[in-house]
Design an enzyme around this catalytic site. Structure first.
Site, mmCIF file in Angstrom:
data_model
loop_
_atom_site.group_PDB
_atom_site.id
_atom_site.type_symbol
_atom_site.label_atom_id
_atom_site.label_comp_id
_atom_site.label_asym_id
_atom_site.label_seq_id
_atom_site.Cartn_x
_atom_site.Cartn_y
_atom_site.Cartn_z
ATOM 1 C CG HIS A 154 2.272 -6.427 -4.204
ATOM 2 N ND1 HIS A 154 1.272 -5.937 -3.390
ATOM 3 C CD2 HIS A 154 3.088 -5.383 -4.439
ATOM 4 C CE1 HIS A 154 1.472 -4.666 -3.155
ATOM 5 N NE2 HIS A 154 2.575 -4.290 -3.785
ATOM 6 C CB CYS A 174 5.169 -4.014 -1.225
ATOM 7 S SG CYS A 174 5.666 -2.829 -2.478
ATOM 8 N N GLY A 208 0.874 -1.180 0.000
ATOM 9 C CA GLY A 208 0.000 0.000 0.000
ATOM 10 C C GLY A 208 0.898 1.213 0.000
ATOM 11 C CD GLU A 233 -0.501 -8.856 -2.259
ATOM 12 O OE1 GLU A 233 0.611 -9.381 -2.053
ATOM 13 O OE2 GLU A 233 -0.643 -7.647 -2.509
ATOM 14 C CB ILE A 259 3.186 -2.440 -7.454
ATOM 15 C CG1 ILE A 259 2.611 -3.648 -8.210
ATOM 16 C CG2 ILE A 259 2.401 -1.165 -7.768
ATOM 17 C CD1 ILE A 259 1.230 -4.072 -7.734
ATOM 18 N NE ARG A 260 4.650 4.829 -6.207
ATOM 19 C CZ ARG A 260 4.128 5.258 -5.058
ATOM 20 N NH1 ARG A 260 2.991 4.788 -4.617
ATOM 21 N NH2 ARG A 260 4.734 6.180 -4.364
HETATM 22 N N1 GLN Z 1 5.871 2.850 -2.631
HETATM 23 C C1 GLN Z 1 5.061 2.381 -1.561
HETATM 24 C C2 GLN Z 1 5.490 2.947 -0.212
HETATM 25 O O1 GLN Z 1 6.454 3.611 -0.097
HETATM 26 C C3 GLN Z 1 5.065 0.864 -1.519
HETATM 27 C C4 GLN Z 1 4.403 0.306 -2.754
HETATM 28 C C5 GLN Z 1 3.627 -0.956 -2.523
HETATM 29 O O2 GLN Z 1 3.371 -1.371 -1.399
HETATM 30 N N2 GLN Z 1 3.189 -1.548 -3.614
HETATM 31 O O3 GLN Z 1 4.834 2.706 0.736
#
Ligand code: GLN
Length: 194
Positions: A171, A80, A48, A173, A135-136
């Protein structure tokens, strides 16, 4: 063992983690309050936005009780943003962002680029080979002596463990594959004394 695994449900990708746990027959509990935390044997922290989660952990009154449970040996699995919350050092974090310092790693937020730079990659790990969705994602830039690297891509760690603490920069999940959740459940069943 009749265990309950909590999924931190303040923000982010918690629902898919609950589904993964249900798919392997483990009872999952969404955790938003200290009362809900007290009923769980282990806690999963989803992806998140870690700075938002940090704020919500404070306002919900969950930060200190989670910290106490982790110090007491409660198994935790951060993915993440969840990994960022567990790290001992956050690079490029917001100045008011806090973490639990539960695993001795330094992580750099958003180090793989923006949302459009998200990618998928095969992760060879000692737990199995996984399809990783990034993802990021944060990058693990330093791994302390007590930390086991379980999985890497291009020689960079992406799955790490220290005692009862497991962290992944991807991720799990989202891959329709609950083997990493199974591994976390086995850590919980064989929880190490601290
Ligand atoms: N970039 C998000 C953060 O710094 C992490 C991205 C993710 O959980 N998919 O919290």
């Amino acid at each position: 063992m009749n265990m309950q695994v909590g999924v931190l449900a303040l923000q982010g990708a918690f629902a898919a983690h609950s589904e993964c746990l249900t798919s392997i027959g483990v009872q999952s509990v969404e955790v938003r309050t200290p009362e809900q935390l007290s009923s769980v044997d282990a806690l999963l922290m989803p992806g998140g936005e870690s700075s938002t989660m940090s704020q919500l952990l404070e306002s919900s009154g969950l930060f200190d009780p989670i910290s106490t449970r982790i110090a007491d040996g409660m198994p935790v699995f951060g993915t993440c943003a969840g990994m960022i919350l567990l790290a001992s050092e956050i690079l490029d974090g917001r100045s008011d962002q806090r973490s639990f310092s539960a695993i001795d790693i330094s992580v750099r937020r958003n180090a793989f680029g923006r949302q459009v730079d998200s990618f998928e990659s095969t992760i060879n790990s000692s737990v199995g080979d996984f399809h990783g969705v990034f993802i990021r994602a944060p990058r693990i830039e330093r791994v302390g002596d007590g930390v086991e690297v379980l999985g890497s891509i291009n020689n960079e760690p992406v799955l790490v463990r220290q005692g009862n603490v497991l962290a992944a920069s991807f991720h799990p999940e989202l891959s329709n594959d609950a083997r990493l959740h199974e591994y976390f459940v086995s850590i919980t069943a064989n929880r190490k004394k601290v």
